[in-house]
Motif scaffolding. Sequence first.
Motif, mmCIF file in Angstrom:
data_model
loop_
_atom_site.group_PDB
_atom_site.id
_atom_site.type_symbol
_atom_site.label_atom_id
_atom_site.label_comp_id
_atom_site.label_asym_id
_atom_site.label_seq_id
_atom_site.Cartn_x
_atom_site.Cartn_y
_atom_site.Cartn_z
ATOM 1 N N UNK A 1 0.660 -1.196 -0.035
ATOM 2 C CA UNK A 1 -0.097 -0.046 0.324
ATOM 3 C C UNK A 1 0.931 1.347 0.055
ATOM 4 N N UNK A 2 2.277 1.141 0.210
ATOM 5 C CA UNK A 2 3.205 2.251 0.120
ATOM 6 C C UNK A 2 3.720 2.175 -1.157
ATOM 7 N N UNK A 3 3.297 3.329 -2.128
ATOM 8 C CA UNK A 3 3.937 3.325 -3.255
ATOM 9 C C UNK A 3 5.571 3.734 -3.180
ATOM 10 N N UNK A 4 6.120 3.006 -4.230
ATOM 11 C CA UNK A 4 7.509 3.469 -4.314
ATOM 12 C C UNK A 4 8.039 3.151 -5.655
ATOM 13 N N UNK A 5 7.373 4.212 -6.655
ATOM 14 C CA UNK A 5 7.912 3.854 -8.017
ATOM 15 C C UNK A 5 9.326 4.539 -8.112
ATOM 16 N N UNK A 6 10.141 3.951 -8.517
ATOM 17 C CA UNK A 6 11.241 4.688 -8.686
ATOM 18 C C UNK A 6 11.759 5.424 -9.894
ATOM 19 N N UNK A 7 11.082 5.243 -10.931
ATOM 20 C CA UNK A 7 11.239 5.696 -12.119
ATOM 21 C C UNK A 7 10.437 7.154 -11.987
ATOM 22 N N UNK B 1 -6.080 -1.457 -17.284
ATOM 23 C CA UNK B 1 -6.089 -3.183 -17.140
ATOM 24 C C UNK B 1 -6.395 -3.561 -15.820
ATOM 25 N N UNK B 2 -5.992 -2.639 -14.785
ATOM 26 C CA UNK B 2 -6.058 -3.186 -13.341
ATOM 27 C C UNK B 2 -7.517 -3.517 -12.803
ATOM 28 N N UNK B 3 -7.711 -4.783 -12.169
ATOM 29 C CA UNK B 3 -9.067 -4.947 -11.474
ATOM 30 C C UNK B 3 -9.627 -4.304 -10.416
ATOM 31 N N UNK B 4 -8.281 -3.863 -9.654
ATOM 32 C CA UNK B 4 -8.448 -3.317 -8.472
ATOM 33 C C UNK B 4 -7.527 -2.008 -8.372
ATOM 34 N N UNK B 5 -7.462 -1.119 -7.499
ATOM 35 C CA UNK B 5 -6.487 0.001 -7.329
ATOM 36 C C UNK B 5 -5.213 -0.771 -7.070
ATOM 37 N N UNK B 6 -4.209 -0.367 -7.920
ATOM 38 C CA UNK B 6 -2.779 -0.860 -7.702
ATOM 39 C C UNK B 6 -2.148 -0.758 -6.390
ATOM 40 N N UNK B 7 -2.716 -0.007 -5.473
ATOM 41 C CA UNK B 7 -1.917 0.464 -4.168
ATOM 42 C C UNK B 7 -2.755 0.217 -3.000
ATOM 43 N N UNK B 8 -4.059 -0.379 -3.332
ATOM 44 C CA UNK B 8 -5.021 -0.790 -2.271
ATOM 45 C C UNK B 8 -4.681 -1.986 -1.403
ATOM 46 N N UNK C 1 -9.337 -20.500 -10.393
ATOM 47 C CA UNK C 1 -8.054 -21.409 -10.588
ATOM 48 C C UNK C 1 -6.901 -21.360 -9.587
ATOM 49 N N UNK C 2 -6.839 -20.295 -8.603
ATOM 50 C CA UNK C 2 -5.692 -19.763 -7.927
ATOM 51 C C UNK C 2 -6.306 -19.963 -6.228
ATOM 52 N N UNK C 3 -7.302 -19.208 -6.152
ATOM 53 C CA UNK C 3 -7.560 -19.093 -4.624
ATOM 54 C C UNK C 3 -7.694 -17.568 -4.363
ATOM 55 N N UNK C 4 -7.215 -17.336 -3.138
ATOM 56 C CA UNK C 4 -7.409 -15.872 -2.581
ATOM 57 C C UNK C 4 -6.005 -15.206 -2.982
ATOM 58 N N UNK C 5 -5.738 -14.163 -3.497
ATOM 59 C CA UNK C 5 -4.576 -13.539 -3.982
ATOM 60 C C UNK C 5 -4.482 -12.119 -3.389
ATOM 61 N N UNK C 6 -3.310 -11.589 -3.142
ATOM 62 C CA UNK C 6 -3.174 -10.188 -2.750
ATOM 63 C C UNK C 6 -2.460 -9.419 -4.133
ATOM 64 N N UNK C 7 -3.599 -8.758 -4.406
ATOM 65 C CA UNK C 7 -3.456 -7.984 -6.019
ATOM 66 C C UNK C 7 -2.800 -6.766 -5.791
ATOM 67 N N UNK C 8 -1.835 -6.529 -6.230
ATOM 68 C CA UNK C 8 -1.192 -5.011 -5.989
ATOM 69 C C UNK C 8 0.251 -5.051 -6.809
#
Length: 528
Positions: free
Chosen positions: A75-81, A143-150, A158-165
């Motif tokens: 949840x803490x952004x850290x985009x180096x670019x 393209x994101x299903x959810x907010x990338x930093x939430x 096919x996988x189960x419960x995933x942390x998406x971020x």
Amino acid sequence: MTQPRRSSFACLLSALLVVTSAVAAAPDAPKISITETAAFDAASVPAFNGDYADIYTYLDQHRAENLAQLQRWVRQPSISAQNKGIQEMAELLRADLQGLGFRDTALVPTSGHPGVYGYYDAGAEHTLVVYMMYDVQPIEPTGWKVDAFKGELVDEPGLGKVLMARGATNQKGPQRAFLNALEAMIKVRGKPPVNLIVLAEGEEELGSPHYPEIVAKYQAQLRKADGVFFPMNTQGRDGKAGMFLGVKGILYFELEARGNAKTGGSQKSEVHGSMAATLDSPTWRLVQALSTLTTPEGEIAVPGYRDAIRPPNAEEQRLYNGLIGEREKDAAKSLDVLGATRWKNGRSVREAVASELFDTTLNIDGLVAGYTGEGVKTILPHRAVAKIDSRLVPNQTPEQALALIRKQLDAQGFDDIVVRQLSGYPPAQTSVDAPLSRAAIGTYRKYGFTPTIAPRLAGSAPYYVFTQTLGLPMISGGLGHGSGAHAPNEYMVVEPQAGSKIAGLAQAERFYVDLMYALSDALKPAKK
């Protein structure tokens, strides 16, 4: 004056000679010779038999808190670019190390983003360095299903419960899972079995241009360590585990064409598109310059580019022989995952895997010129840029590779094209017979996995600062599955669906517990 007429045969012969010359000059796909017949079998390494039930129980009792730690990190952004959240993430990592009981911690200034250092004194005979990266890639606009930093949990079919971020699998998820394992060891048994040095950077996604500065600051202490470990999710979607003993190097650079006195074109700014009738186009010039670097089939056409490459040695060939069977079985699935239908230029699976492991690349990452928005805007750009990466194998160096590219451009009349290196470092590798390597394989074996062992990852990381500069063995490993690194919907599985062979977060943490004890055991005889 009328010229003598040539015979039809002479014309045909001349044409054939031109075609033959062109074909002969065109580079073919690389021929990589595998002469070894023996294959490395990870099953030959005994399974680690340590059992730390008290620590496992603690991990099971704190599943919710441990998952929350991963969520806090992603949840803490850290985009180096983009220099977004970098300082905050560095301070978060340092604070976590302090909270775990690391005696010495520091934010390490560099010419770029800061590093993070931490030393945990367990009073042990052996010391393990843990390499970490706290930066992540930029976010795609769609393209994101959810907010990338939430840091949301998503039920993935096919996988189960995933942390998406962003950062879920590359690499915040597995790194925080490692620290969860460490915390459990400290809470239950007071300390880990080895001293730990955490040395993190915030520029891995930029090519680690300043990581050597961080290493140099602690070089004397690092040289006393026994090895280096990089926590990583190594299971595929089918649950099969893999392990990499090294990485390719990288050369990242850009080519720029601008209006100039030699070729013409506007030197100040874009002009009306109708001026293409009277002015040169830097964009076309860049495209033409790029076309001299490869054949129409995409094979590298830079003279001498592969001359420095060392052929695969006997150990590397045995590793190749040990993994190719699995890769052949999974070829169709691998192509499907990549959204492709065949390997480059019709290569066989065996040829494709050999190229992946032992050959170099020359890849255009992006092209920028003029107007690319919606609708119509007719302009003649004054500047065009291509960003390019080349993955390097032994014994290539970034300096050699860049010099050959510069030489080729000059020889083809493109000396006005600016070549600007943005990052670069050599490849690195550790032997499968190193105590660290065998300890990791033994840990996989304890959990019922016989991992495929590759001499190197097709991607790049700055392992060389440890393997070459400091002379330390370095491995990466860990149970767990994630995907989508550098792409939308990046995820890490935290609760696999019933019947899955994928390790969930709790089992991934157990693996790291066992690995630290296995490494300690493996290093004891290595000192005698």
